[in-house]
Scaffold this motif. Structure first.
Motif, PDB file in Angstrom:
ATOM      1  N   LYS A   1      87.753 -13.450 -46.631  1.00  0.00           N
ATOM      2  CA  LYS A   1      88.274 -13.666 -45.211  1.00  0.00           C
ATOM      3  C   LYS A   1      87.692 -12.956 -44.083  1.00  0.00           C
ATOM      4  N   VAL A   2      87.067 -13.330 -42.996  1.00  0.00           N
ATOM      5  CA  VAL A   2      86.258 -12.791 -42.080  1.00  0.00           C
ATOM      6  C   VAL A   2      87.171 -13.096 -40.945  1.00  0.00           C
TER       7      VAL A   2
ATOM      8  N   MET B   1      85.928  -5.688 -52.776  1.00  0.00           N
ATOM      9  CA  MET B   1      84.945  -4.612 -52.942  1.00  0.00           C
ATOM     10  C   MET B   1      85.268  -3.534 -52.395  1.00  0.00           C
ATOM     11  N   PHE B   2      84.776  -2.546 -52.937  1.00  0.00           N
ATOM     12  CA  PHE B   2      84.627  -1.482 -52.013  1.00  0.00           C
ATOM     13  C   PHE B   2      86.364  -0.828 -52.012  1.00  0.00           C
ATOM     14  N   PHE B   3      87.066  -1.084 -52.897  1.00  0.00           N
ATOM     15  CA  PHE B   3      88.403  -0.402 -52.892  1.00  0.00           C
ATOM     16  C   PHE B   3      89.431  -1.157 -52.045  1.00  0.00           C
ATOM     17  N   GLY B   4      89.005  -2.416 -51.510  1.00  0.00           N
ATOM     18  CA  GLY B   4      89.627  -2.969 -50.797  1.00  0.00           C
ATOM     19  C   GLY B   4      89.491  -2.792 -49.179  1.00  0.00           C
ATOM     20  N   LYS B   5      88.722  -1.928 -48.992  1.00  0.00           N
ATOM     21  CA  LYS B   5      88.373  -1.452 -47.522  1.00  0.00           C
ATOM     22  C   LYS B   5      87.651  -2.436 -46.801  1.00  0.00           C
ATOM     23  N   PRO B   6      88.009  -2.914 -45.674  1.00  0.00           N
ATOM     24  CA  PRO B   6      87.320  -3.958 -44.744  1.00  0.00           C
ATOM     25  C   PRO B   6      86.092  -3.492 -44.356  1.00  0.00           C
TER      26      PRO B   6
ATOM     27  N   GLY C   1      83.083  -8.247 -36.414  1.00  0.00           N
ATOM     28  CA  GLY C   1      83.559  -9.048 -37.565  1.00  0.00           C
ATOM     29  C   GLY C   1      84.052  -8.090 -38.493  1.00  0.00           C
ATOM     30  N   ILE C   2      85.088  -8.688 -39.015  1.00  0.00           N
ATOM     31  CA  ILE C   2      85.890  -7.678 -40.039  1.00  0.00           C
ATOM     32  C   ILE C   2      85.685  -8.532 -41.201  1.00  0.00           C
TER      33      ILE C   2
END
Length: 98
Positions: free
Chosen positions: A15-16, A37-42, A31-32
């Protein structure tokens, strides 16, 4: 001879969210990218400068970090941007990160 050791090669549908807003002295377009990935960090990307960082709400509380990453010149602007991210980004417990 293999020059690179592959650490990961993942593909996922993500999702972006694109957000543009103005403050008294600046315009921001971000853009978020919400990913597992990355432990769920946006992944937060400034669309104007290309600067990006992995960021959760707790980390956004540190406005000096936000100021440094996105190279904001004014402390007040960095504090406002930090507050925006605190409200917009998900919270992450330390245990879920590591």
């Amino acid at each position: 001879m293999n020059l690179f050791e592959r650490l990961y090669d993942e593909q996922e549908d993500v999702k972006v969210q694109f957000i543009g807003f103005t403050t008294e002295s600046a315009r921001y377009d971000f853009g978020i990218v919400y990913t597992n990935m990355f432990f769920g960090k946006p992944l937060v990307v400034c669309m104007q400068t290309g600067r990006s960082t992995l960021l959760c709400a707790e980390e956004a509380e540190n406005w000096e970090h936000v100021k440094k990453v996105f190279q904001i010149k004014c402390d007040n602007e960095a504090q406002d941007l930090s507050l925006f991210f605190e409200q917009k980004l998900p919270t992450m417990s330390f245990e879920s990160q590591y």
